[in-house]
Design a protein around this motif. Structure first.
Motif, mmCIF file in Angstrom:
data_model
loop_
_atom_site.group_PDB
_atom_site.id
_atom_site.type_symbol
_atom_site.label_atom_id
_atom_site.label_comp_id
_atom_site.label_asym_id
_atom_site.label_seq_id
_atom_site.Cartn_x
_atom_site.Cartn_y
_atom_site.Cartn_z
ATOM 1 N N ILE A 1 12.906 2.319 3.945
ATOM 2 C CA ILE A 1 13.435 3.333 3.025
ATOM 3 C C ILE A 1 13.532 2.759 1.605
ATOM 4 C CG2 ILE A 1 15.424 4.798 2.477
ATOM 5 C CD1 ILE A 1 16.117 4.626 5.529
ATOM 6 N N PHE A 2 14.036 1.529 1.502
ATOM 7 C CA PHE A 2 14.183 0.882 0.193
ATOM 8 C C PHE A 2 12.868 0.845 -0.574
ATOM 9 C CE2 PHE A 2 18.108 -2.131 0.550
ATOM 10 C CZ PHE A 2 18.918 -1.041 0.377
ATOM 11 N N VAL A 3 11.805 0.488 0.141
ATOM 12 C CA VAL A 3 10.508 0.364 -0.532
ATOM 13 C C VAL A 3 9.908 1.746 -0.783
ATOM 14 C CG1 VAL A 3 8.141 -0.496 -0.339
ATOM 15 C CG2 VAL A 3 10.052 -1.926 0.392
ATOM 16 N N LYS A 4 9.946 2.616 0.249
ATOM 17 C CA LYS A 4 9.295 3.922 0.113
ATOM 18 C C LYS A 4 9.975 4.816 -0.927
ATOM 19 C CE LYS A 4 6.283 5.219 1.111
ATOM 20 N NZ LYS A 4 5.005 4.960 0.378
ATOM 21 N N ALA A 5 11.281 4.700 -1.077
ATOM 22 C CA ALA A 5 11.954 5.493 -2.107
ATOM 23 C C ALA A 5 11.989 4.730 -3.438
ATOM 24 C CB ALA A 5 13.359 5.866 -1.653
ATOM 25 N N GLU A 6 11.359 3.548 -3.468
ATOM 26 C CA GLU A 6 11.248 2.736 -4.690
ATOM 27 C C GLU A 6 12.602 2.310 -5.245
ATOM 28 O OE1 GLU A 6 8.812 5.408 -6.989
ATOM 29 O OE2 GLU A 6 6.952 4.608 -6.134
#
Lengths: 193, 168
Positions: free
Chosen positions: B48-53
């Motif tokens: 989630i951290f990476v995909k939502a930037e």
């Protein structure tokens, strides 16, 4: 199916990401009576690797192994999302921010992080000293002194209506505003931008 | 086993109560396979951290410059969902999957909430990361952030070393 994969590859909106992050709170509580908080992992690393007879690090850190497993997972999640679910496009950043950052010398949006700063060549320069060494130190020292970070105070603490967490969250934000608006221009200029 | 328990007794005997801010309140101990569930939650969290930037330095700059609603939306909706969940757990006396009563330790106010909070805020804007995203930034290929992480561990260590000399 292809549409779904396409959707997953796009950046996820806040109204998907935020609630999912919020669900971590009940998930940890129900799975194992664990209170959400990530900065504690840094303390456990100290307690496990270099306790140095300091009372603050003399506790049964093995009982908190779950926290270290969690952050190992966060690392692996970062790997998985980047290798398999990566967004092929450049990051979209607010125009006003782009203008402000251009004035500081940041213009490359090819990656999630500004590559002008976050590369190994910066390490032994003023850039590395300020953005990695000083920045990391402030994060580690500050979160522990504050008794938590964004997860422990802003999310877990506020979810449990703890007023000290509200105070901490307000000062996280004030520190960030002070750095961004008062100190960052000077730090950029001494680090050679 | 015995020596481990002695270790946690020592600080209490010295009049310094152990305070872990993200405590494990579970009474039964967990074996290594049982700990895998935290790894899995961590993995989902990291994705989630990476995909939502959220791990992006740029997103943190947008937030501190008040030029995007995104991070406020993320944190606000996370708190809202967390708040509703905790209230439901309390109202319906929901137990853990092992049948234990769920305990959430209250947060005690101390000056560190103000001073330490401000110091962390300074670092947050510099690194573009709180402790969680640091791990995800490394995972997403910014290996140099390992240096930031080591420095953060050093910062925690220095705090632990001088804890008694700082205003409480």
């Amino acid at each position: 199916m292809e549409q779904l994969i396409e959707m997953i590859k796009q950046p996820w909106p806040w109204y998907i990401a935020g609630p999912l992050i919020g669900l971590t709170v009940p998930a940890l509580l129900i799975l194992g009576n664990k209170t959400f908080g990530i900065s504690s992992s840094l303390r456990h690393i100290c307690a496990a690797c270099l306790p140095a007879n300091i009372p603050f690090f003399k506790y049964n850190w093995k009982k908190e192994t779950w926290n270290l497993m969690f952050v190992l997972g966060v690392f692996l999640g970062g790997v998985i999302a980047t290798v398999f679910m990566s967004n092929p496009n450049t990051i979209v950043v607010a125009e006003a921010t782009q203008n402000d950052l251009a004035a500081l010398g940041i213009t490359n949006y090819s990656s999630l992080m500004p590559v002008e700063i976050f590369n190994w060549q910066s390490l032994f320069t003023m850039k590395g000293l300020i953005f990695f060494v000083l920045g990391g130190f402030l994060v580690g020292f500050g979160t522990r002194y504050a008794g938590g970070c964004t997860s422990g105070h802003a999310i877990m603490g506020l979810s449990n209506l703890q007023w000290p967490s509200l105070v901490a969250t307000i000062f996280f934000m004030l520190g960030g505003f002070a750095m961004t608006h008062l100190l960052l221009p000077a730090l950029f200029s001494i680090s050679g931008f | 086993m015995n020596t481990e328990f002695k270790e946690i007794e020592n600080p209490i005997l010295e009049g310094q109560p152990l305070e872990c801010e993200a405590p494990n309140e579970q009474e039964s101990t967990e074996s290594f396979p049982q700990l895998m569930k935290y790894l899995i939650i961590g993995i989902i969290f990291g994705i989630i951290f990476v995909k939502a930037e959220i791990i992006s330095w740029f997103r943190i700059q947008e937030m501190f410059r008040l030029q995007s609603f995104f991070m406020y939306g993320v944190i606000g909706s996370a708190v809202l969902v967390g708040l509703i969940s905790v209230q439901l757990i309390k109202r319906f006396n929901i137990k853990t999957i092992g049948g234990e009563v769920i305990k959430i330790a209250p947060k005690q106010f101390r000056k560190g909430n103000v001073i330490g909070g401000f110091i962390f805020g300074l670092g947050w804007a510099l690194t573009g990361a709180c402790p969680g995203p640091l791990f995800a930034q490394i995972g997403s290929g910014f290996s140099v952030v390992l240096v930031t992480l080591i420095s953060a561990v050093a910062g925690t260590w220095v705090y632990g070393k001088f804890e008694n000399k700082l205003p409480k």
